[in-house]
Motif scaffolding. Structure first.
Motif, PDB file in Angstrom:
ATOM      1  N   LEU A 116     -51.106  53.682 -21.776  1.00  0.00           N
ATOM      2  CA  LEU A 116     -50.978  54.716 -20.751  1.00  0.00           C
ATOM      3  C   LEU A 116     -51.155  54.132 -19.353  1.00  0.00           C
ATOM      4  CD1 LEU A 116     -52.944  57.680 -22.370  1.00  0.00           C
ATOM      5  CD2 LEU A 116     -50.464  57.468 -22.123  1.00  0.00           C
ATOM      6  N   ASN A 117     -52.057  53.171 -19.227  1.00  0.00           N
ATOM      7  CA  ASN A 117     -52.354  52.610 -17.903  1.00  0.00           C
ATOM      8  C   ASN A 117     -51.323  51.582 -17.437  1.00  0.00           C
ATOM      9  OD1 ASN A 117     -54.688  54.131 -17.669  1.00  0.00           O
ATOM     10  ND2 ASN A 117     -56.003  52.544 -18.532  1.00  0.00           N
ATOM     11  N   ARG A 118     -50.687  50.869 -18.389  1.00  0.00           N
ATOM     12  CA  ARG A 118     -49.894  49.709 -17.987  1.00  0.00           C
ATOM     13  C   ARG A 118     -48.486  49.654 -18.558  1.00  0.00           C
ATOM     14  NH1 ARG A 118     -54.386  45.113 -19.514  1.00  0.00           N
ATOM     15  NH2 ARG A 118     -56.160  46.081 -18.446  1.00  0.00           N
ATOM     16  N   TYR A 119     -48.221  50.327 -19.672  1.00  0.00           N
ATOM     17  CA  TYR A 119     -46.983  50.047 -20.401  1.00  0.00           C
ATOM     18  C   TYR A 119     -46.153  51.284 -20.728  1.00  0.00           C
ATOM     19  CZ  TYR A 119     -49.067  45.440 -20.906  1.00  0.00           C
ATOM     20  OH  TYR A 119     -49.627  44.218 -20.639  1.00  0.00           O
ATOM     21  N   SER A 120     -46.227  52.298 -19.891  1.00  0.00           N
ATOM     22  CA  SER A 120     -45.330  53.439 -20.076  1.00  0.00           C
ATOM     23  C   SER A 120     -43.970  53.122 -19.464  1.00  0.00           C
ATOM     24  CB  SER A 120     -45.912  54.691 -19.415  1.00  0.00           C
ATOM     25  OG  SER A 120     -45.897  54.541 -18.006  1.00  0.00           O
ATOM     26  N   ILE A 121     -42.943  53.849 -19.869  1.00  0.00           N
ATOM     27  CA  ILE A 121     -41.620  53.648 -19.280  1.00  0.00           C
ATOM     28  C   ILE A 121     -41.637  54.015 -17.793  1.00  0.00           C
ATOM     29  CG2 ILE A 121     -40.190  53.778 -21.347  1.00  0.00           C
ATOM     30  CD1 ILE A 121     -39.820  56.748 -20.840  1.00  0.00           C
ATOM     31  N   GLU A 122     -42.489  54.975 -17.436  1.00  0.00           N
ATOM     32  CA  GLU A 122     -42.596  55.354 -16.028  1.00  0.00           C
ATOM     33  C   GLU A 122     -43.177  54.208 -15.190  1.00  0.00           C
ATOM     34  OE1 GLU A 122     -42.641  58.979 -18.580  1.00  0.00           O
ATOM     35  OE2 GLU A 122     -43.816  57.119 -18.578  1.00  0.00           O
ATOM     36  N   THR A 123     -44.180  53.513 -15.758  1.00  0.00           N
ATOM     37  CA  THR A 123     -44.775  52.375 -15.052  1.00  0.00           C
ATOM     38  C   THR A 123     -43.752  51.263 -14.870  1.00  0.00           C
ATOM     39  OG1 THR A 123     -46.964  52.899 -15.935  1.00  0.00           O
ATOM     40  CG2 THR A 123     -46.624  50.658 -15.132  1.00  0.00           C
ATOM     41  N   GLU A 124     -42.971  51.002 -15.906  1.00  0.00           N
ATOM     42  CA  GLU A 124     -41.930  49.969 -15.802  1.00  0.00           C
ATOM     43  C   GLU A 124     -40.904  50.337 -14.735  1.00  0.00           C
ATOM     44  OE1 GLU A 124     -38.497  47.727 -18.514  1.00  0.00           O
ATOM     45  OE2 GLU A 124     -39.533  49.490 -19.315  1.00  0.00           O
ATOM     46  N   ALA A 125     -40.438  51.578 -14.776  1.00  0.00           N
ATOM     47  CA  ALA A 125     -39.421  52.015 -13.816  1.00  0.00           C
ATOM     48  C   ALA A 125     -39.941  51.924 -12.386  1.00  0.00           C
ATOM     49  CB  ALA A 125     -38.984  53.438 -14.135  1.00  0.00           C
ATOM     50  N   GLN A 126     -41.185  52.352 -12.174  1.00  0.00           N
ATOM     51  CA  GLN A 126     -41.742  52.314 -10.832  1.00  0.00           C
ATOM     52  C   GLN A 126     -41.900  50.874 -10.340  1.00  0.00           C
ATOM     53  OE1 GLN A 126     -42.380  55.243  -8.908  1.00  0.00           O
ATOM     54  NE2 GLN A 126     -42.217  53.562  -7.420  1.00  0.00           N
ATOM     55  N   ALA A 127     -42.322  49.985 -11.212  1.00  0.00           N
ATOM     56  CA  ALA A 127     -42.469  48.575 -10.831  1.00  0.00           C
ATOM     57  C   ALA A 127     -41.122  47.964 -10.443  1.00  0.00           C
ATOM     58  CB  ALA A 127     -43.107  47.789 -11.968  1.00  0.00           C
ATOM     59  N   LEU A 128     -40.074  48.312 -11.180  1.00  0.00           N
ATOM     60  CA  LEU A 128     -38.738  47.813 -10.841  1.00  0.00           C
ATOM     61  C   LEU A 128     -38.289  48.348  -9.481  1.00  0.00           C
ATOM     62  CD1 LEU A 128     -37.054  48.178 -14.344  1.00  0.00           C
ATOM     63  CD2 LEU A 128     -37.343  46.031 -13.097  1.00  0.00           C
ATOM     64  N   LEU A 129     -38.491  49.638  -9.263  1.00  0.00           N
ATOM     65  CA  LEU A 129     -38.109  50.228  -7.980  1.00  0.00           C
ATOM     66  C   LEU A 129     -38.877  49.584  -6.827  1.00  0.00           C
ATOM     67  CD1 LEU A 129     -37.897  54.017  -8.930  1.00  0.00           C
ATOM     68  CD2 LEU A 129     -35.995  52.547  -8.226  1.00  0.00           C
ATOM     69  N   ASN A 130     -40.167  49.398  -7.013  1.00  0.00           N
ATOM     70  CA  ASN A 130     -40.975  48.788  -5.964  1.00  0.00           C
ATOM     71  C   ASN A 130     -40.482  47.378  -5.628  1.00  0.00           C
ATOM     72  OD1 ASN A 130     -42.532  51.091  -5.907  1.00  0.00           O
ATOM     73  ND2 ASN A 130     -44.226  50.213  -7.092  1.00  0.00           N
ATOM     74  N   HIS A 131     -40.117  46.632  -6.677  1.00  0.00           N
ATOM     75  CA  HIS A 131     -39.643  45.263  -6.453  1.00  0.00           C
ATOM     76  C   HIS A 131     -38.298  45.255  -5.724  1.00  0.00           C
ATOM     77  CE1 HIS A 131     -39.361  40.999  -6.908  1.00  0.00           C
ATOM     78  NE2 HIS A 131     -38.300  41.063  -7.704  1.00  0.00           N
ATOM     79  N   TYR A 132     -37.379  46.134  -6.164  1.00  0.00           N
ATOM     80  CA  TYR A 132     -36.078  46.192  -5.505  1.00  0.00           C
ATOM     81  C   TYR A 132     -36.221  46.617  -4.030  1.00  0.00           C
ATOM     82  CZ  TYR A 132     -34.057  45.987 -10.199  1.00  0.00           C
ATOM     83  OH  TYR A 132     -33.706  45.610 -11.468  1.00  0.00           O
TER      84      TYR A 132
END
Length: 229
Positions: free
Chosen positions: A207-223
Motif C-alpha cells: 500500500l505504501n510503495r507498490y500500488s499502481i497509483e504510486t507507480e503512475a505518479q512516480a512516472l508522471l513526476n519523472h516526466y
C-alpha cells in the motif's frame, strides 16, 4: 524497474521506478477461503507457487524443500498454479514420482492454467506463497501475494530483494537453495504468529510503495522533471 534490471544497462538509469499492482484486486480476505472444488487435497493449509510450471520458476526447489515437511505436517499441501507446456511434462512427472515415493502425492496439486479472474481467490486460499525463480525479469507474484496479506518466501531474483525487507515483511532465500527454503517453510508452518506478522506488514508495504497509483505518479513526476530541464 529494479536494481537487477538496471545492472544490465551500460549507463546507470536516472531513476528506478518499480512496478505497482492493483491493491483493490489483490487484498486481504477476513475469512478462510476454500480451494475451488476441482482442487481436492486432504489438507487445511496451503503453500502456493504461481507461474508457468518449469525449472526457471523454481518449482522443483519448492517440491524438494517441502517433501520432508509434508511428511511431518499432514495438514499442509502444495498448490502449484500454472500452465504445464508439453515440453515440461517430463519435469512434472519427475516431481510427482518424488512425491509418490515420499507418500505425499495427494497433497501436491498441479492446478494447470487458471484464468486471470481466478487468481485473487487462489492467492486468498494460501497460508504461504513462495516465489523461487532462478531468474526473473521483475516478478509481480510477490507483490500480488503481499497485497493479499500472505506470508512470502522469495528467492533473491528479479525485483524481490528490492521489495522484501527480510524478517520484516517476508523471507528471502538464495537462488536454488533447497535447505534454506526448507528452513524458511518450517519457520512459517510452525509459527502462525510470524506468518500473521509478516503478512500484515507485507500488505502495508504494498500500500505504501507498490500500488499502481504510486507507480503512475512516480512516472508522471519523472516526466515532468525531465520536461522542465
Amino acid at each position: 524497474t529494479c536494481h537487477a534490471a538496471a545492472s544490465y544497462l551500460k549507463t546507470p538509469p536516472d531513476k528506478l521506478i518499480p512496478h505497482g499492482i492493483d491493491t483493490e484486486r489483490y487484498q486481504p480476505v477476513p475469512e478462510p477461503v476454500a480451494l475451488p472444488a476441482d482442487l481436492v487435497t486432504p489438507a487445511q493449509h496451503y503453500i502456493g507457487i504461481f507461474g508457468r510450471v518449469r525449472p526457471q520458476k523454481g518449482v522443483d526447489i519448492l517440491v524438494n524443500a517441502a517433501l520432508p515437511i509434508l511428511v511431518r505436517h499432514t495438514d499442509w499441501a502444495l498448490i502449484i498454479v500454472g500452465e504445464i507446456k508439453p515440453d515440461e511434462q517430463s519435469f512434472v512427472a519427475k516431481l510427482k514420482l518424488q512425491a509418490a515415493r515420499a507418500g505425499v502425492l495427494d497433497r501436491i496439486v498441479f492446478t494447470g492454467p487458471r484464468s486471470f479472474q481466478e487468481l485473487p481467490k487462489l492467492f486468498a486460499c494460501m497460508s504461504i506463497v513462495t516465489a523461487l525463480s532462478r531468474n526473473e525479469g521483475y516478478g509481480l507474484t510477490v507483490l500480488e501475494a503481499m497485497s493479499s496479506a500472505k506470508a512470502v518466501i522469495a528467492s533473491r531474483a528479479g525485483a524481490w530483494p528490492d521489495i522484501l525487507s527480510p524478517e520484516e515483511d517476508g523471507l528471502l532465500v538464495d537462488i536454488g537453495d533447497v535447505p534454506s527454503t526448507r528452513a524458511a517453510l518450517e519457520r512459517l508452518i510452525t509459527d502462525s504468529d510470524l506468518r500473521s506478522e509478516l503478512a500484515a506488514k507485507a500488505r502495508r508495504t504494498v500500500l505504501n510503495r507498490y500500488s499502481i497509483e504510486t507507480e503512475a505518479q512516480a512516472l508522471l513526476n519523472h516526466y515532468r522533471a525531465l520536461a522542465q530541464k
